[in-house]
Design a protein around this motif. Sequence first.
Motif, PDB file in Angstrom:
ATOM      1  N   GLU A 133       0.830  -1.207   0.000  1.00  0.00           N
ATOM      2  CA  GLU A 133       0.000   0.000   0.000  1.00  0.00           C
ATOM      3  C   GLU A 133       0.865   1.257   0.000  1.00  0.00           C
ATOM      4  O   GLU A 133       0.582   2.222  -0.722  1.00  0.00           O
ATOM      5  CB  GLU A 133      -0.912  -0.013   1.228  1.00  0.00           C
ATOM      6  N   ARG A 134       1.931   1.231   0.786  1.00  0.00           N
ATOM      7  CA  ARG A 134       2.824   2.401   0.822  1.00  0.00           C
ATOM      8  C   ARG A 134       3.560   2.562  -0.500  1.00  0.00           C
ATOM      9  O   ARG A 134       3.775   3.670  -0.992  1.00  0.00           O
ATOM     10  CB  ARG A 134       3.814   2.252   1.969  1.00  0.00           C
ATOM     11  N   LYS A 135       3.937   1.450  -1.104  1.00  0.00           N
ATOM     12  CA  LYS A 135       4.612   1.503  -2.402  1.00  0.00           C
ATOM     13  C   LYS A 135       3.704   2.108  -3.461  1.00  0.00           C
ATOM     14  O   LYS A 135       4.137   2.945  -4.270  1.00  0.00           O
ATOM     15  CB  LYS A 135       5.040   0.090  -2.801  1.00  0.00           C
ATOM     16  N   LYS A 136       2.438   1.725  -3.485  1.00  0.00           N
ATOM     17  CA  LYS A 136       1.497   2.293  -4.451  1.00  0.00           C
ATOM     18  C   LYS A 136       1.305   3.783  -4.214  1.00  0.00           C
ATOM     19  O   LYS A 136       1.233   4.581  -5.164  1.00  0.00           O
ATOM     20  CB  LYS A 136       0.162   1.560  -4.345  1.00  0.00           C
ATOM     21  N   LYS A 137       1.241   4.181  -2.973  1.00  0.00           N
ATOM     22  CA  LYS A 137       1.048   5.590  -2.644  1.00  0.00           C
ATOM     23  C   LYS A 137       2.223   6.434  -3.137  1.00  0.00           C
ATOM     24  O   LYS A 137       2.037   7.469  -3.794  1.00  0.00           O
ATOM     25  CB  LYS A 137       0.880   5.748  -1.131  1.00  0.00           C
ATOM     26  N   LEU A 138       3.451   5.995  -2.848  1.00  0.00           N
ATOM     27  CA  LEU A 138       4.631   6.763  -3.249  1.00  0.00           C
ATOM     28  C   LEU A 138       4.825   6.730  -4.765  1.00  0.00           C
ATOM     29  O   LEU A 138       5.271   7.716  -5.368  1.00  0.00           O
ATOM     30  CB  LEU A 138       5.871   6.212  -2.543  1.00  0.00           C
ATOM     31  N   ALA A 139       4.480   5.593  -5.391  1.00  0.00           N
ATOM     32  CA  ALA A 139       4.587   5.517  -6.850  1.00  0.00           C
ATOM     33  C   ALA A 139       3.610   6.469  -7.512  1.00  0.00           C
ATOM     34  O   ALA A 139       3.912   7.082  -8.545  1.00  0.00           O
ATOM     35  CB  ALA A 139       4.359   4.085  -7.316  1.00  0.00           C
ATOM     36  N   ALA A 140       2.420   6.604  -6.924  1.00  0.00           N
ATOM     37  CA  ALA A 140       1.431   7.529  -7.486  1.00  0.00           C
ATOM     38  C   ALA A 140       1.901   8.972  -7.388  1.00  0.00           C
ATOM     39  O   ALA A 140       1.544   9.805  -8.226  1.00  0.00           O
ATOM     40  CB  ALA A 140       0.092   7.359  -6.764  1.00  0.00           C
ATOM     41  N   GLU A 141       2.723   9.281  -6.419  1.00  0.00           N
ATOM     42  CA  GLU A 141       3.266  10.633  -6.286  1.00  0.00           C
ATOM     43  C   GLU A 141       4.438  10.883  -7.235  1.00  0.00           C
ATOM     44  O   GLU A 141       4.925  12.001  -7.332  1.00  0.00           O
ATOM     45  CB  GLU A 141       3.721  10.881  -4.846  1.00  0.00           C
ATOM     46  N   GLY A 142       4.924   9.848  -7.929  1.00  0.00           N
ATOM     47  CA  GLY A 142       6.011  10.016  -8.894  1.00  0.00           C
ATOM     48  C   GLY A 142       7.397   9.900  -8.307  1.00  0.00           C
ATOM     49  O   GLY A 142       8.382  10.232  -8.984  1.00  0.00           O
ATOM     50  N   LEU A 143       7.537   9.398  -7.068  1.00  0.00           N
ATOM     51  CA  LEU A 143       8.851   9.312  -6.445  1.00  0.00           C
ATOM     52  C   LEU A 143       9.733   8.261  -7.096  1.00  0.00           C
ATOM     53  O   LEU A 143      10.966   8.335  -6.980  1.00  0.00           O
ATOM     54  CB  LEU A 143       8.712   9.014  -4.951  1.00  0.00           C
ATOM     55  N   PHE A 144       9.130   7.283  -7.780  1.00  0.00           N
ATOM     56  CA  PHE A 144       9.923   6.205  -8.362  1.00  0.00           C
ATOM     57  C   PHE A 144      10.190   6.413  -9.859  1.00  0.00           C
ATOM     58  O   PHE A 144      10.760   5.539 -10.503  1.00  0.00           O
ATOM     59  CB  PHE A 144       9.204   4.861  -8.172  1.00  0.00           C
ATOM     60  N   ASP A 145       9.782   7.545 -10.435  1.00  0.00           N
ATOM     61  CA  ASP A 145       9.944   7.761 -11.870  1.00  0.00           C
ATOM     62  C   ASP A 145      11.421   7.808 -12.251  1.00  0.00           C
ATOM     63  O   ASP A 145      12.256   8.377 -11.523  1.00  0.00           O
ATOM     64  CB  ASP A 145       9.268   9.067 -12.295  1.00  0.00           C
ATOM     65  N   ALA A 146      11.720   7.208 -13.400  1.00  0.00           N
ATOM     66  CA  ALA A 146      13.118   7.159 -13.857  1.00  0.00           C
ATOM     67  C   ALA A 146      13.664   8.534 -14.213  1.00  0.00           C
ATOM     68  O   ALA A 146      14.880   8.742 -14.189  1.00  0.00           O
ATOM     69  CB  ALA A 146      13.224   6.224 -15.068  1.00  0.00           C
ATOM     70  N   ARG A 147      12.775   9.487 -14.527  1.00  0.00           N
ATOM     71  CA  ARG A 147      13.264  10.815 -14.926  1.00  0.00           C
ATOM     72  C   ARG A 147      13.902  11.555 -13.759  1.00  0.00           C
ATOM     73  O   ARG A 147      14.601  12.555 -13.966  1.00  0.00           O
ATOM     74  CB  ARG A 147      12.122  11.640 -15.502  1.00  0.00           C
ATOM     75  N   HIS A 148      13.647  11.097 -12.540  1.00  0.00           N
ATOM     76  CA  HIS A 148      14.260  11.733 -11.372  1.00  0.00           C
ATOM     77  C   HIS A 148      15.637  11.141 -11.032  1.00  0.00           C
ATOM     78  O   HIS A 148      16.312  11.658 -10.133  1.00  0.00           O
ATOM     79  CB  HIS A 148      13.348  11.604 -10.157  1.00  0.00           C
ATOM     80  N   LYS A 149      16.037  10.069 -11.702  1.00  0.00           N
ATOM     81  CA  LYS A 149      17.309   9.426 -11.373  1.00  0.00           C
ATOM     82  C   LYS A 149      18.480  10.302 -11.826  1.00  0.00           C
ATOM     83  O   LYS A 149      18.480  10.845 -12.925  1.00  0.00           O
ATOM     84  CB  LYS A 149      17.404   8.057 -12.056  1.00  0.00           C
ATOM     85  N   LYS A 150      19.466  10.424 -10.963  1.00  0.00           N
ATOM     86  CA  LYS A 150      20.670  11.209 -11.271  1.00  0.00           C
ATOM     87  C   LYS A 150      21.821  10.262 -11.606  1.00  0.00           C
ATOM     88  O   LYS A 150      21.944   9.192 -11.003  1.00  0.00           O
ATOM     89  CB  LYS A 150      21.041  12.092 -10.078  1.00  0.00           C
ATOM     90  N   PRO A 151      22.697  10.633 -12.535  1.00  0.00           N
ATOM     91  CA  PRO A 151      23.827   9.765 -12.883  1.00  0.00           C
ATOM     92  C   PRO A 151      24.853   9.702 -11.750  1.00  0.00           C
ATOM     93  O   PRO A 151      25.082  10.687 -11.051  1.00  0.00           O
ATOM     94  CB  PRO A 151      24.415  10.425 -14.138  1.00  0.00           C
ATOM     95  N   ILE A 152      25.460   8.540 -11.594  1.00  0.00           N
ATOM     96  CA  ILE A 152      26.508   8.366 -10.594  1.00  0.00           C
ATOM     97  C   ILE A 152      27.831   8.878 -11.182  1.00  0.00           C
ATOM     98  O   ILE A 152      28.200   8.509 -12.305  1.00  0.00           O
ATOM     99  CB  ILE A 152      26.643   6.881 -10.197  1.00  0.00           C
ATOM    100  N   PRO A 153      28.561   9.750 -10.491  1.00  0.00           N
ATOM    101  CA  PRO A 153      29.834  10.252 -11.033  1.00  0.00           C
ATOM    102  C   PRO A 153      30.825   9.116 -11.254  1.00  0.00           C
ATOM    103  O   PRO A 153      30.909   8.180 -10.452  1.00  0.00           O
ATOM    104  CB  PRO A 153      30.317  11.236  -9.958  1.00  0.00           C
ATOM    105  N   TYR A 154      31.585   9.216 -12.353  1.00  0.00           N
ATOM    106  CA  TYR A 154      32.487   8.122 -12.720  1.00  0.00           C
ATOM    107  C   TYR A 154      33.672   8.021 -11.757  1.00  0.00           C
ATOM    108  O   TYR A 154      34.069   6.917 -11.364  1.00  0.00           O
ATOM    109  CB  TYR A 154      32.987   8.339 -14.143  1.00  0.00           C
ATOM    110  N   MET A 155      34.239   9.167 -11.371  1.00  0.00           N
ATOM    111  CA  MET A 155      35.395   9.163 -10.472  1.00  0.00           C
ATOM    112  C   MET A 155      35.148  10.147  -9.333  1.00  0.00           C
ATOM    113  O   MET A 155      35.609  11.292  -9.365  1.00  0.00           O
ATOM    114  CB  MET A 155      36.678   9.534 -11.226  1.00  0.00           C
ATOM    115  N   PRO A 156      34.396   9.751  -8.306  1.00  0.00           N
ATOM    116  CA  PRO A 156      34.114  10.670  -7.190  1.00  0.00           C
ATOM    117  C   PRO A 156      35.369  10.922  -6.359  1.00  0.00           C
ATOM    118  O   PRO A 156      36.238  10.060  -6.223  1.00  0.00           O
ATOM    119  CB  PRO A 156      33.052   9.915  -6.387  1.00  0.00           C
ATOM    120  N   ARG A 157      35.445  12.113  -5.806  1.00  0.00           N
ATOM    121  CA  ARG A 157      36.557  12.451  -4.915  1.00  0.00           C
ATOM    122  C   ARG A 157      36.257  12.078  -3.462  1.00  0.00           C
ATOM    123  O   ARG A 157      37.158  11.735  -2.715  1.00  0.00           O
ATOM    124  CB  ARG A 157      36.860  13.943  -5.006  1.00  0.00           C
ATOM    125  N   THR A 158      34.961  12.185  -3.069  1.00  0.00           N
ATOM    126  CA  THR A 158      34.555  11.881  -1.692  1.00  0.00           C
ATOM    127  C   THR A 158      33.258  11.072  -1.737  1.00  0.00           C
ATOM    128  O   THR A 158      32.355  11.392  -2.504  1.00  0.00           O
ATOM    129  CB  THR A 158      34.333  13.170  -0.877  1.00  0.00           C
TER     130      THR A 158
END
Length: 481
Positions: A133-158
Amino acid sequence: MGRLDALSRAWDQAQMPDSPTTNQPELTVSELAASLKRTIETNYDQVIVRGELGRVTIAKSGHMYADLKDDKAVLNTIMWRGQVDRLTFRPEEGLEVVATGRLSTYEGRSAYQMIASTMRPAGAGALMQLLEERKKKLAAEGLFDARHKKPIPYMPRTIGVITSPTGAVIRDILHRIRDRFPVRVIVWPALVQGEQAAAQVTTGIRGFNAMTGADRPDVLIVARGGGSIEDLWPFNEETVVRAAFESEIPLISAVGHETDTTLIDYVSDRRAPTPTGAAEIAVPVRTELILSVEESGQRLKRALTRALARASDKLVAARLPRPESLLQSKRQRLDYAAASLPRAALALTQKARLKLSRLQLSPSTLRAEIRGQRQRLREAAVRARPALMRLIEQRKAALNAEGKLLETLSYQATLKRGYVIIRDNSGQLVRTSGQARTLPVMRVTFADGDVTAAPIEGDTPPPAAKPKPAPRKKGDQGNLF
């Protein structure tokens, strides 16, 4: 129990038609309510009740008020703030739970209620239902949309890691990062199991995002080892999921094993099957990078060699002449120019002489030219004379006005009005009477000339002005003595 038995016997006797009047004492409502409260709390001081939550309310004080019900009855339930803070899940309406506590009464409404000390979901099935039920609620709000995903930096310093600082998880992450690509790692200590885990993980995510400067991590890892659904439940709480969604820093979730799934996995920018896998996602392999750079350098060197070979072939194919052959034509042109220079100079001189002879200069010609220039000069002077006279008159009028202004402002005009100037023998101005008394002779200048004067003997300076008394303050009557 004794008083209740007495009340029961008194009631039975009152129902009998031939019962005589007894000496049984009367009870007030408060006394009866207190007696019932003691009886219920004594007989039901430890009960375990299973039911469905309804009308769940958490007051500002932190206490929880809810209904525990089934299809036939409703039990008012209270849980104090201290016990609510220790819950490993968020109570929600419709969730089936098992509550442990004691029964009591509320005299103000003649109602009985349960004071719960602990509460847990009624089996894994209830937790899974709540999770869905909680998963459906958060998915309906758009929290799981792929467009919100940020790329992981290739060579992080920290890298910022949010996990328990004493578990095996952090050791595995640090060891894997050290083997692959050593970078700076900042650990935010947080509980990963229990009632305080969700709040501490949320604080860690938001704390890393609040950092500025060189200390701010380039990527975050939220990690813990495997466990049951109850153990991993803090990572299903809305506070943790929303903090991960709002994180400006890319976040990798590594909660549990590969088969374990929590809500933070859906909202994170990248999910790792294990904490070690999260370290592998966060940093590349340093040795592979070195080999790749060396291989690229070798390819570049080979490409340059081939390019130079092709350029050399093109140069040979163009059959570029020798430097001596390039200068031969230039030298020949220089020789031709040197040979023709004297003839060109002679021809130029003859041309100039011919032009000069055509001018036919003579004294009579020069005199005629001079007369013409003089005539033109006289004509120009006649035309310019009126303008010159007007300019002279304007300048004369302006000069007269300035002279009158100067005469008006000069000190001679002031002397004509009756004033004088007094100087000493050196020509310095005498400005005060005290200074004049010290001089033996003074020169007094009038408008029409100068006069020599001396101070009169016995002349005394005028008395000094008495200082004004200080103003009297308001309310001050002064001194009589």
